[in-house]
Design an enzyme around this catalytic site. Structure first.
Site, PDB file in Angstrom:
ATOM      1  N   GLY A  42       5.436  11.198  -1.748  1.00 48.96           N
ATOM      2  CA  GLY A  42       4.606  12.258  -1.176  1.00 48.96           C
ATOM      3  C   GLY A  42       4.460  12.168   0.326  1.00 48.96           C
ATOM      4  N   ASP A  63      13.252   2.879  -1.134  1.00 41.90           N
ATOM      5  CA  ASP A  63      12.506   3.323  -2.329  1.00 41.90           C
ATOM      6  C   ASP A  63      13.269   2.838  -3.562  1.00 41.90           C
ATOM      7  OD1 ASP A  63      10.308   5.953  -2.726  1.00 41.90           O
ATOM      8  OD2 ASP A  63      11.281   5.037  -4.468  1.00 41.90           O
ATOM      9  N   ASN A  71       6.810  14.383  -9.930  1.00 38.75           N
ATOM     10  CA  ASN A  71       6.784  14.104  -8.487  1.00 38.75           C
ATOM     11  C   ASN A  71       6.870  15.388  -7.660  1.00 38.75           C
ATOM     12  OD1 ASN A  71       9.153  11.364  -8.879  1.00 38.75           O
ATOM     13  ND2 ASN A  71       6.939  11.312  -9.059  1.00 38.75           N
ATOM     14  N   CYS A 170      -4.261  -4.888  13.856  1.00 38.84           N
ATOM     15  CA  CYS A 170      -3.329  -4.604  12.761  1.00 38.84           C
ATOM     16  C   CYS A 170      -4.090  -4.148  11.514  1.00 38.84           C
ATOM     17  CB  CYS A 170      -2.444  -5.813  12.470  1.00 38.84           C
ATOM     18  SG  CYS A 170      -3.211  -7.090  11.463  1.00 38.84           S
ATOM     19  N   CYS A 173      -6.671  -6.495  10.305  1.00 44.42           N
ATOM     20  CA  CYS A 173      -7.907  -6.512  11.093  1.00 44.42           C
ATOM     21  C   CYS A 173      -8.908  -5.526  10.473  1.00 44.42           C
ATOM     22  CB  CYS A 173      -7.642  -6.112  12.531  1.00 44.42           C
ATOM     23  SG  CYS A 173      -6.618  -7.267  13.462  1.00 44.42           S
ATOM     24  N   CYS A 187      -1.968   6.840  -7.846  1.00 42.46           N
ATOM     25  CA  CYS A 187      -1.750   8.290  -7.944  1.00 42.46           C
ATOM     26  C   CYS A 187      -1.468   8.742  -9.369  1.00 42.46           C
ATOM     27  CB  CYS A 187      -0.552   8.694  -7.096  1.00 42.46           C
ATOM     28  SG  CYS A 187      -1.001   9.225  -5.467  1.00 42.46           S
TER      29      CYS A 187
HETATM   30 ZN   LIG Z   1      -4.715  -8.263  12.658  1.00 44.98          ZN
END
Ligand SMILES: [Zn+2]
Length: 269
Positions: A42, A63, A71, A170, A173, A187
């Protein structure tokens, strides 16, 4: 940047080239860029479409799934005839039909610690995956190897996006650990509004193009929330965490010892 746009390219990319912010140099830069799209579902579908249309010269697609009829409500790079075909094959065929300038490499696999080195060949990564192990693996590997990541995630009617660059905070974090296995539905079990990943994927594609062009202000240290039902966008700032596993004061230098476990509920049907 060596400039070698031919007449067809000057025509194809003319709406980029006439803008000062891109211009012929920027377009040459896009044609020279390599972007890896993790996930051809998606989120990955609009990312792949717009990056191919923009003339990103080298697209990688990872993938391990095949196209299923369920889908098609949201994964717009695949068609009814593609049901049963690996998604990387179907997506690569779409790219080749749209823009012959783009070299496309499909990796029919799930990204794991064992094969994650393939990511190192790319300038920019778009995380269009649908699970936490891949998300953390992409974050950690790209942080260790200084590769920027355009992150996106969706849930029912809501989505989030942020951009991770080598000198910014990141994903860990923001969310130090993945949720406990079984606590987060996926999903397949919860459903998703079909157009929702289109909106989020387009934001990720925008960020990837900006990163490739080195233009504008990417979503660094900012988490963008989108609510399709309320039609609201909200941006929440976040900071680098000094205790972060991969970008804190005592960071790891390899993903070898990190465990990436699946936190998603497995669909029962
Ligand atoms: Zn980080």
């Amino acid at each position: 940047m060596s400039l070698s746009l031919d007449a067809t390219q000057l025509d194809r990319y003319s709406r980029h080239i006439i803008m000062d912010e891109v211009g012929p140099d920027g377009q040459a830069r896009l044609l020279d860029a390599s972007v890896l799209v993790v996930g051809a579902g998606g989120l990955g579908s609009p990312v792949i479409q717009y990056l191919a249309a923009a003339g990103v010269g080298h697209l990688g697609i990872v993938d391990d799934d095949v196209v299923e009829r369920s889908n098609l409500q949201r994964q717009v790079v695949h068609g009814d005839d593609d049901v049963g075909t690996p998604k990387v094959e179907s997506a690569a065929a779409f790219v080749r039909r749209l823009n012959p300038d783009v070299d496309v490499d499909g990796y029919e696999t799930r990204l794991t610690k064992e094969n994650v080195e393939l990511v190192a060949d790319y300038d920019v990564v778009v995380d269009a995956s649908d699970n936490f192990p891949t998300r953390y693996l992409v974050n950690d590997f790209c942080r260790i190897h200084d590769i920027p990541v355009a992150h996106g995630a969706i849930y029912k009617f809501e989505g989030q996006a942020t951009t991770l660059v080598p000198d910014g905070p990141c994903y860990r974090c923001l969310f130090p650990e993945a949720p406990e296995p079984g606590t987060v539905p996926d999903c397949a079990t919860t459903g998703v509004l079909g157009v929702l990943p289109g909106t989020l994927g387009c934001i990720q594609a925008t960020e990837a193009v900006k990163l490739a062009l080195d233009a504008g202000d990417p979503l660094v240290g900012r988490l963008l929330f989108y609510d399709a039902m309320d039609m609201t966008f909200e941006t929440v700032p976040y900071r680098q965490n000094p205790d972060c596993l991969v970008c804190g004061d005592d960071p790891i230098d390899s993903v070898a010892d990190v465990e990436y476990t699946d936190a998603c509920t497995v669909s029962s049907d």
